[in-house]
Design an enzyme around this catalytic site. Structure first.
Site, PDB file in Angstrom:
ATOM      1  N   ASP A  94      34.984  74.109  54.089  1.00  0.00           N
ATOM      2  CA  ASP A  94      34.842  75.374  54.803  1.00  0.00           C
ATOM      3  C   ASP A  94      35.020  76.518  53.799  1.00  0.00           C
ATOM      4  O   ASP A  94      35.215  76.272  52.612  1.00  0.00           O
ATOM      5  CB  ASP A  94      35.831  75.457  55.971  1.00  0.00           C
ATOM      6  CG  ASP A  94      37.271  75.420  55.496  1.00  0.00           C
ATOM      7  OD1 ASP A  94      37.505  75.375  54.272  1.00  0.00           O
ATOM      8  OD2 ASP A  94      38.169  75.413  56.352  1.00  0.00           O
ATOM      9  N   ASP A 148      33.013  84.159  56.430  1.00  0.00           N
ATOM     10  CA  ASP A 148      32.714  84.935  57.633  1.00  0.00           C
ATOM     11  C   ASP A 148      34.022  85.519  58.144  1.00  0.00           C
ATOM     12  O   ASP A 148      35.094  85.112  57.708  1.00  0.00           O
ATOM     13  CB  ASP A 148      32.121  84.023  58.726  1.00  0.00           C
ATOM     14  CG  ASP A 148      33.058  82.874  59.076  1.00  0.00           C
ATOM     15  OD1 ASP A 148      33.853  82.464  58.200  1.00  0.00           O
ATOM     16  OD2 ASP A 148      33.002  82.361  60.207  1.00  0.00           O
ATOM     17  N   ASP A 267      33.935  69.039  63.582  1.00  0.00           N
ATOM     18  CA  ASP A 267      35.126  68.590  62.856  1.00  0.00           C
ATOM     19  C   ASP A 267      36.353  69.106  63.577  1.00  0.00           C
ATOM     20  O   ASP A 267      36.276  70.118  64.302  1.00  0.00           O
ATOM     21  CB  ASP A 267      35.158  69.190  61.442  1.00  0.00           C
ATOM     22  CG  ASP A 267      35.633  70.636  61.485  1.00  0.00           C
ATOM     23  OD1 ASP A 267      34.846  71.488  61.945  1.00  0.00           O
ATOM     24  OD2 ASP A 267      36.786  70.922  61.114  1.00  0.00           O
ATOM     25  N   CYS A 305      38.358  49.627  72.024  1.00  0.00           N
ATOM     26  CA  CYS A 305      38.257  50.190  70.671  1.00  0.00           C
ATOM     27  C   CYS A 305      38.195  49.067  69.642  1.00  0.00           C
ATOM     28  O   CYS A 305      38.868  48.053  69.777  1.00  0.00           O
ATOM     29  CB  CYS A 305      39.453  51.091  70.411  1.00  0.00           C
ATOM     30  SG  CYS A 305      39.474  51.795  68.744  1.00  0.00           S
ATOM     31  N   CYS A 307      38.856  49.583  66.309  1.00  0.00           N
ATOM     32  CA  CYS A 307      39.483  50.051  65.067  1.00  0.00           C
ATOM     33  C   CYS A 307      40.466  49.029  64.507  1.00  0.00           C
ATOM     34  O   CYS A 307      40.904  48.117  65.207  1.00  0.00           O
ATOM     35  CB  CYS A 307      40.176  51.405  65.279  1.00  0.00           C
ATOM     36  SG  CYS A 307      41.820  51.321  66.000  1.00  0.00           S
ATOM     37  N   CYS A 310      43.641  48.746  66.649  1.00  0.00           N
ATOM     38  CA  CYS A 310      43.474  48.006  67.903  1.00  0.00           C
ATOM     39  C   CYS A 310      43.181  46.521  67.661  1.00  0.00           C
ATOM     40  O   CYS A 310      43.503  45.682  68.491  1.00  0.00           O
ATOM     41  CB  CYS A 310      42.390  48.652  68.769  1.00  0.00           C
ATOM     42  SG  CYS A 310      42.960  50.207  69.502  1.00  0.00           S
ATOM     43  N   HIS A 336      43.400  55.088  64.684  1.00  0.00           N
ATOM     44  CA  HIS A 336      42.839  54.892  66.024  1.00  0.00           C
ATOM     45  C   HIS A 336      42.139  56.145  66.536  1.00  0.00           C
ATOM     46  O   HIS A 336      40.999  56.091  67.009  1.00  0.00           O
ATOM     47  CB  HIS A 336      43.903  54.452  67.033  1.00  0.00           C
ATOM     48  CG  HIS A 336      43.361  54.486  68.423  1.00  0.00           C
ATOM     49  ND1 HIS A 336      42.545  53.498  68.929  1.00  0.00           N
ATOM     50  CD2 HIS A 336      43.415  55.443  69.393  1.00  0.00           C
ATOM     51  CE1 HIS A 336      42.141  53.832  70.136  1.00  0.00           C
ATOM     52  NE2 HIS A 336      42.660  55.007  70.450  1.00  0.00           N
TER      53      HIS A 336
END
Lengths: 377, 377
Positions: A94, A148, A267, A305, A307, A310, A336
Site C-alpha cells: 500500500d 491518496d 485484503d 475446512c 486447512c 483443521c 485457519h
C-alpha cells in the site's frame, strides 16, 4: 507493462461478477482473491511455505510500517521484499497513506504531502506522493499504490471535494515519479459517499491510464450498505480490462458482495488479528475457541475446512493452546482464518464460472448467519 | 518391557562415552540425544512436522503443567498426549516433582506426598508418587518419571539423607502403582553433592530394576564442576544396559561433558526460552540478534547450521522480526536453537563412534569459547 495485465475470463450471468487471471512478474493469480496481510514483511505467525500450501496468491505488506522498521533501504539492500522475507510469489504494497491518516491530529496534511511523527521514536517524518513511490520502488512489490488521502467518514461534501482533487493531483505526481516497469502502480478512487466525487476521481484516474485501480475510503466506519454503494459508484467508471482492488475488506460476506459488484481483489488484517484473540470464521458462522464447550471437543474447528489446522488439530487442543497463550496456538488459529477466506475466494470464483454467485451467496448466508451484515465478521 | 530397551552400540575409546539405540514403542532413537521440551503439549512455536524435519527424536512434556491445564483427563480422552498434540514420535514426561518443589514455601512435603496450591486458580492440590504415575499413565508418554524430591542446592547432609530415603520410598510406591507395559518408568537418582547418598540412591533404585535411570538435583544453581561430579557419582552405579537421563541440561558444553560421563539423554527449555529473547547458540558462540551490527547483515545466523531458519532467512530479517516482536521471529529463532542442540547431539554421537569425543570437545571449545563453563550457555 508487458509483465502485468488482467485477463477477464468470465462474467457471471447471474451476478455480473468477474472471474479473471491477473498476470504479474511473480506469477499468475486467479481473481477474485483475498490477499493476506503481512504488515511487517511477515503474515503474523505463518511461514511462507504454509501460505503457499494454503493457496495464498498475493500477499500484502505495509509501506508505512516497513518504512519505519526496518527501513526501505535495508529491504532494498536485501534485494527487495521478496528476498528479504523469503516469499517468491506476487506481492502488493500500500502507499502508507491509510496509516498516516489514521494518526489523527498528530499529522498535518499539506499540498506537498503529510507531516507526522514516528510512533517508534517520535522523529518528524514527511510522506509525499513521490516519497510513497520511492519507498515502494525500493520494497519492490509487483503492485504498488498511489498516495491518496483516506478521508474520515463521515466527511462533508466540501471537505471530500477538496480531498478528492488532491488525491487526483497526488496520483499524477506519483505516476510521474514511478519508473519501475516491473511494478504496476494503481490509482486509488476516493470520494466517500458522494457518487459524483467517486465518478470525478475514477474518471480522472482512468484518464491517466493506470494498470489497476483501487477503491479506498471504505472500511472506515461506514455501514455496509453505504460501503457497497461506494463500490458501485466507483466500479462503474473503471475499465473492464484492469483489476479492481477494494482495500481493507475481509468480512466474509463483503468478499461475496464486493465480487458481485465487480471487485477482483481485497485484503484485510481481520483474519489474523481476530485469530490471535481466539475468534474464528467457519462455514457455520463465528466461533470463539475460548468457549468452555470446546474443552472436550475433539473435532476440528470447521469440518468443511481443508486447512492444516483443521486436518491435524482438535478444538480441545486449540482451546488449550489458546488459553495457555502458546505461540503455536496463534499460528494454528491464524492459518485457519486465512485459509477460510482463501477457500471462500475459491468458492466465489467457482460460483462465478458456474453463473450462480447470487445462489452461492444465499447458501453461504443460510449457513454462516444473516446477521453477518451487522458485525465485524 | 519388550517394547522398550537400550542397546549399547559403541563405547568411545577416548572418553568412555556411549553411543546407543533406545528402542521405544514410538520408534528407535539414537543416543546421546537432546530432547526438546514441549511444556504444555507444544514445543513453543515449533510445529510437530518441523520438529521431525529438524531431527528431533524424543520430545518432553511436563506433567505438572498438563495436570493443571488442560488436565490429564482431557488428554486421556483425546487418546493421549501423542494424539492430543499430533506428534507420533517418542515422548517423555517428567513427574511434576521439579515444578512442585520449585514452588518454595507455598508447598508442604509430607511422607504421603506434596501439598500445594495451583498457580492458576489457587485450588489446593496434592501430588503423591501414585498420583504422579496416574497422571503420566493418562498422558501416555513412552518414558515416565518417578516422583522424587528435588532438594535445594546447597542442602545439609542430614536434609539430603532424609530426602534421598524418601525419594527411594516414593520410587518404590510409584513402581507399584505403575501397570502400563507401554510406558517405561525411570527411577531418579538424587543425593545432591554427597557421593555416598548418590551411591545409596542409585543402588536402591537399581535393585528395584527400572528400565531407565534419571539423574536429578542438577541444574539447581550448583557450579558446573559440582554438577559434573554429581553425574560421575551417580552414573558409576548404574547398569550398562539401561539408559541414563540427565534432567534439565541444555548448555552446549554440558551436553558434551555429560556424554563423556556416560549420559544418554538430556532436556532443557533453554534453547526455546532464550531464543524468544533473541539469544542464539552458534558454532562460534553466543549471539544476540538484537545487536545493531546485524541490521544490514544478510548472512544466516550460523553458516555451519543446516536448520530451516539458517537455510532461508538472514540475520537482518530475523533482527527485524525480533525487534518488531513478530510471532514468526520467535518461531524461527527457536527452530535455530533447538536444531543447534540436536545437531550437536549428532556430532557427539559421531565423535563417540570415531573414538574422538575428547578431541571434539576441544575443537568445539576453540570455536564456541571456553568461557561457556561460566555462563548459562
Amino acid at each position: 507493462m508487458k509483465d502485468f495485465w488482467y485477463e477477464l475470463k468470465h462474467v457471471c450471468k447471474q451476478s455480473g461478477a468477474r472471474y479473471g487471471i491477473l498476470h504479474t512478474p511473480h506469477g499468475d493469480v486467479e481473481t477474485p482473491m483475498f490477499m493476506p496481510v503481512g504488515t511487517l514483511a511477515t503474515v503474523k505467525g505463518i511461514a511462507p511455505e504454509m501460505l503457499k500450501e494454503m493457496g495464498s496468491q498475493v500477499i500484502l505488506s505495509n509501506t508505512y510500517h516497513l518504512w519505519l522498521r526496518p527501513g526501505e533501504d535495508i529491504v532494498a539492500k536485501a534485494g527487495g521484499l521478496h528476498k528479504f522475507m523469503n516469499y517468491d510469489g506476487p506481492m502488493l504494497t500500500d502507499s502508507g497513506g491509510f496509516q498516516v491518516f489514521s494518526l489523527g491530529k498528530t499529522r498535518k496534511i499539506k499540498e506537498e504531502g503529510v507531516y507526522f511523527k514516528s510512533i517508534i521514536d517520535g522523529k518528524s517524518l514527511f510522506l509525499s506522493p513521490e516519497k510513497a513511490i520511492d519507498i515502494q520502488n525500493k520494497l519492490g512489490a509487483d503492485m504498488i499504490m498511489s498516495l491518496d488521502e483516506c478521508a474520515p467518514y463521515p466527511a462533508t461534501y466540501d471537505y471530500m471535494k477538496h480531498s478528492v482533487e488532491r488525491t487526483i493531483r497526488w496520483a499524477k505526481r506519483g505516476k510521474e515519479a514511478h519508473h519501475n516497469e516491473k511494478q504496476a502502480l494503481f490509482g486509488i478512487v476516493q470520494g466517500g459517499e458522494y457518487p459524483d466525487l467517486r465518478e470525478k476521481c475514477a474518471k480522472a484516474l482512468v484518464e491517466m491510464d493506470f494498470p489497476g485501480y483501487s477503491i479506498g475510503g471504505t472500511s472506515v466506519g461506514e455501514p455496509k450498505d453505504v460501503m457497497y454503494k461506494m463500490v458501485e459508484d466507483a466500479v462503474q467508471w473503471l475499465p473492464e480490462d484492469k483489476p479492481r482492488y477494494l482495500m481493507g475488506v475481509g468480512n466474509p460476506i463483503d468478499l461475496i458482495e464486493a465480487a458481485i459488484r465487480g471487485i477482483d481483489m481485497y485484503d484485510c488484517v481481520l483474519p489474523t488479528r481476530v485469530a490471535r484473540h481466539g475468534a474464528l470464521m467457519t462455514h457455520h458462522g463465528r466461533m470463539n475457541i475460548n468457549n468452555e464447550k470446546f474443552k472436550e471437543d475433539f473435532t476440528p474447528i470447521d469440518p468443511e475446512c481443508d486447512c492444516y489446522t483443521c486436518r491435524n488439530y482438535t478444538r480441545a487442543y486449540l482451546r488449550h493452546l489458546h488459553k495457555s497463550d502458546e505461540l503455536f496456538g496463534k499460528t494454528l488459529l491464524s492459518i485457519h482464518n486465512v485459509r477460510f477466506l482463501l477457500q471462500l475466494s475459491e468458492d466465489i470464483r467457482k460460483a462465478i464460472q458456474e453463473d450462480r454467485l447470487l445462489d452461492f451467496k444465499e447458501e453461504f448466508l443460510d449457513k454462516y448467519g444473516r446477521d453477518v451484515y451487522k458485525r465485524a465478521f
